[in-house]
Design a protein around this motif. Sequence first.
Motif, PDB file in Angstrom:
ATOM      1  N   VAL A 131       0.850  -1.195   0.000  1.00 45.55           N
ATOM      2  CA  VAL A 131       0.000   0.000   0.000  1.00 45.55           C
ATOM      3  C   VAL A 131       0.885   1.244   0.000  1.00 45.55           C
ATOM      4  CG1 VAL A 131      -1.647   1.372   1.349  1.00 45.55           C
ATOM      5  CG2 VAL A 131      -2.019  -1.078   1.062  1.00 45.55           C
ATOM      6  N   ARG A 132       1.931   1.242   0.835  1.00 52.58           N
ATOM      7  CA  ARG A 132       2.856   2.389   0.860  1.00 52.58           C
ATOM      8  C   ARG A 132       3.497   2.606  -0.514  1.00 52.58           C
ATOM      9  NH1 ARG A 132       4.262  -0.125   5.719  1.00 52.58           N
ATOM     10  NH2 ARG A 132       3.323   0.994   7.473  1.00 52.58           N
ATOM     11  N   GLN A 133       3.921   1.517  -1.149  1.00 54.11           N
ATOM     12  CA  GLN A 133       4.528   1.625  -2.474  1.00 54.11           C
ATOM     13  C   GLN A 133       3.520   2.176  -3.480  1.00 54.11           C
ATOM     14  OE1 GLN A 133       7.021  -1.626  -4.053  1.00 54.11           O
ATOM     15  NE2 GLN A 133       5.672  -1.606  -5.837  1.00 54.11           N
ATOM     16  N   SER A 134       2.282   1.711  -3.411  1.00 52.10           N
ATOM     17  CA  SER A 134       1.242   2.195  -4.328  1.00 52.10           C
ATOM     18  C   SER A 134       0.950   3.672  -4.091  1.00 52.10           C
ATOM     19  CB  SER A 134      -0.026   1.352  -4.179  1.00 52.10           C
ATOM     20  OG  SER A 134       0.179   0.058  -4.703  1.00 52.10           O
ATOM     21  N   MET A 135       0.901   4.095  -2.826  1.00 54.80           N
ATOM     22  CA  MET A 135       0.684   5.518  -2.526  1.00 54.80           C
ATOM     23  C   MET A 135       1.818   6.350  -3.109  1.00 54.80           C
ATOM     24  SD  MET A 135      -1.057   5.571   1.336  1.00 54.80           S
ATOM     25  CE  MET A 135       0.477   5.632   2.135  1.00 54.80           C
ATOM     26  N   GLN A 136       3.051   5.855  -2.979  1.00 54.17           N
ATOM     27  CA  GLN A 136       4.208   6.575  -3.515  1.00 54.17           C
ATOM     28  C   GLN A 136       4.128   6.680  -5.040  1.00 54.17           C
ATOM     29  OE1 GLN A 136       6.220   8.274  -1.786  1.00 54.17           O
ATOM     30  NE2 GLN A 136       7.730   8.840  -3.326  1.00 54.17           N
ATOM     31  N   ARG A 137       3.705   5.627  -5.696  1.00 54.04           N
ATOM     32  CA  ARG A 137       3.569   5.662  -7.158  1.00 54.04           C
ATOM     33  C   ARG A 137       2.556   6.725  -7.589  1.00 54.04           C
ATOM     34  NH1 ARG A 137       3.439  -0.828  -8.760  1.00 54.04           N
ATOM     35  NH2 ARG A 137       5.667  -1.168  -8.490  1.00 54.04           N
ATOM     36  N   VAL A 138       1.456   6.837  -6.854  1.00 56.54           N
ATOM     37  CA  VAL A 138       0.454   7.856  -7.186  1.00 56.54           C
ATOM     38  C   VAL A 138       1.020   9.246  -6.906  1.00 56.54           C
ATOM     39  CG1 VAL A 138      -1.819   8.804  -6.568  1.00 56.54           C
ATOM     40  CG2 VAL A 138      -1.524   6.326  -6.834  1.00 56.54           C
ATOM     41  N   ARG A 139       1.617   9.413  -5.750  1.00 57.31           N
ATOM     42  CA  ARG A 139       2.118  10.736  -5.347  1.00 57.31           C
ATOM     43  C   ARG A 139       3.221  11.262  -6.255  1.00 57.31           C
ATOM     44  NH1 ARG A 139       1.448   9.119   0.668  1.00 57.31           N
ATOM     45  NH2 ARG A 139      -0.452  10.289   1.150  1.00 57.31           N
TER      46      ARG A 139
ATOM     47  N   ASP B 229      -4.173  14.344  -1.744  1.00 50.17           N
ATOM     48  CA  ASP B 229      -5.148  13.573  -0.965  1.00 50.17           C
ATOM     49  C   ASP B 229      -5.146  12.122  -1.455  1.00 50.17           C
ATOM     50  OD1 ASP B 229      -7.128  12.789   0.774  1.00 50.17           O
ATOM     51  OD2 ASP B 229      -8.761  13.793  -0.295  1.00 50.17           O
ATOM     52  N   VAL B 230      -4.086  11.410  -1.089  1.00 55.23           N
ATOM     53  CA  VAL B 230      -3.919  10.002  -1.448  1.00 55.23           C
ATOM     54  C   VAL B 230      -3.789   9.243  -0.136  1.00 55.23           C
ATOM     55  CG1 VAL B 230      -2.488   8.289  -2.626  1.00 55.23           C
ATOM     56  CG2 VAL B 230      -2.708  10.610  -3.570  1.00 55.23           C
ATOM     57  N   ARG B 231      -4.743   8.354   0.113  1.00 54.35           N
ATOM     58  CA  ARG B 231      -4.699   7.593   1.362  1.00 54.35           C
ATOM     59  C   ARG B 231      -4.833   6.114   1.064  1.00 54.35           C
ATOM     60  NH1 ARG B 231      -8.634  10.725   5.380  1.00 54.35           N
ATOM     61  NH2 ARG B 231      -7.944   9.079   6.797  1.00 54.35           N
ATOM     62  N   GLY B 232      -4.183   5.299   1.898  1.00 55.99           N
ATOM     63  CA  GLY B 232      -4.162   3.865   1.678  1.00 55.99           C
ATOM     64  C   GLY B 232      -4.678   3.091   2.877  1.00 55.99           C
ATOM     65  N   PHE B 233      -5.286   1.932   2.582  1.00 55.92           N
ATOM     66  CA  PHE B 233      -5.911   1.121   3.617  1.00 55.92           C
ATOM     67  C   PHE B 233      -5.736  -0.358   3.314  1.00 55.92           C
ATOM     68  CE2 PHE B 233      -8.105   5.118   3.221  1.00 55.92           C
ATOM     69  CZ  PHE B 233      -8.325   5.525   4.526  1.00 55.92           C
TER      70      PHE B 233
END
Length: 187
Positions: free
Chosen positions: A149-157, A167-171
Motif C-alpha cells: 500500500v505504501r509503495q502504491s501511494m508513492q507511485r500515485v504521489r 489527498d492520497v490515502r491507503g488502507f
Amino acid sequence: MSTSAHSPAEPSVPVTGRAGTGGTVTDRLVEANVEYACEFSDPGMDAKPVLRVAVVACMDARLDLHKALGLALGDCHTIRNAGGVVTDDVIRSLTISQRALGTRSVILIHHTNCGMESITEEFRQELEGEVGQRPVWAVEAYSDADQDVRQSMQRVRTSPFLLHSDDVRGFVFDVTTGLLREIFPAS
C-alpha cells in the motif's frame, strides 16, 4: 510459493441461482441484467463522480466496495485489479479520472488474505513455459500488504501525469471484520 499459471478446465455445468435455473454463468448474468433493466430508469448522471474520488482496490470477490465505503451509484470511480496495486494502467485510469472527469482524491485498498501474497513472479515464467510467450506485465505479487500500500501511494504521489496527489490515502481491508485499517506513508 508459486501458483501454477495453468488450471484444469472446469466442466460446463448448469448454474442455478437468483436469476436463473440453468445455462452458463454468463447466461445467468445476462438474464439478471434483463430483470435489472425492467426496473431501470436513467439516473441522469454525468460521468464525473459526485464525490470527486477514485478508489483503487483489489478485484477480490469478497470486497463489496460500495457497501463497505457507504457509496452510492455515481459517487466514485472504481479501478480494480489483482492486488489493487498501482500499475501503469492504473495511473492511466487515474489520469483520465482526474484530468477529464474531475476527481481529486485517491483511496487505495488492499486486503487481508490476498491471493497476491501466495504467488510469485515465477508465475510469469510458468506462463511463458506453458504458452511460449512471456507476458509483458509484472505479476506485482507481494508478501506485505502494508508495504505494498505504501509503495502504491508513492507511485500515485510521484506520477507526473496526475494533477492531484495531495489527498492520497491507503488502507488494508480486513476480510473477516469488514474494517479498514489506514496505512500511513513511510516517514
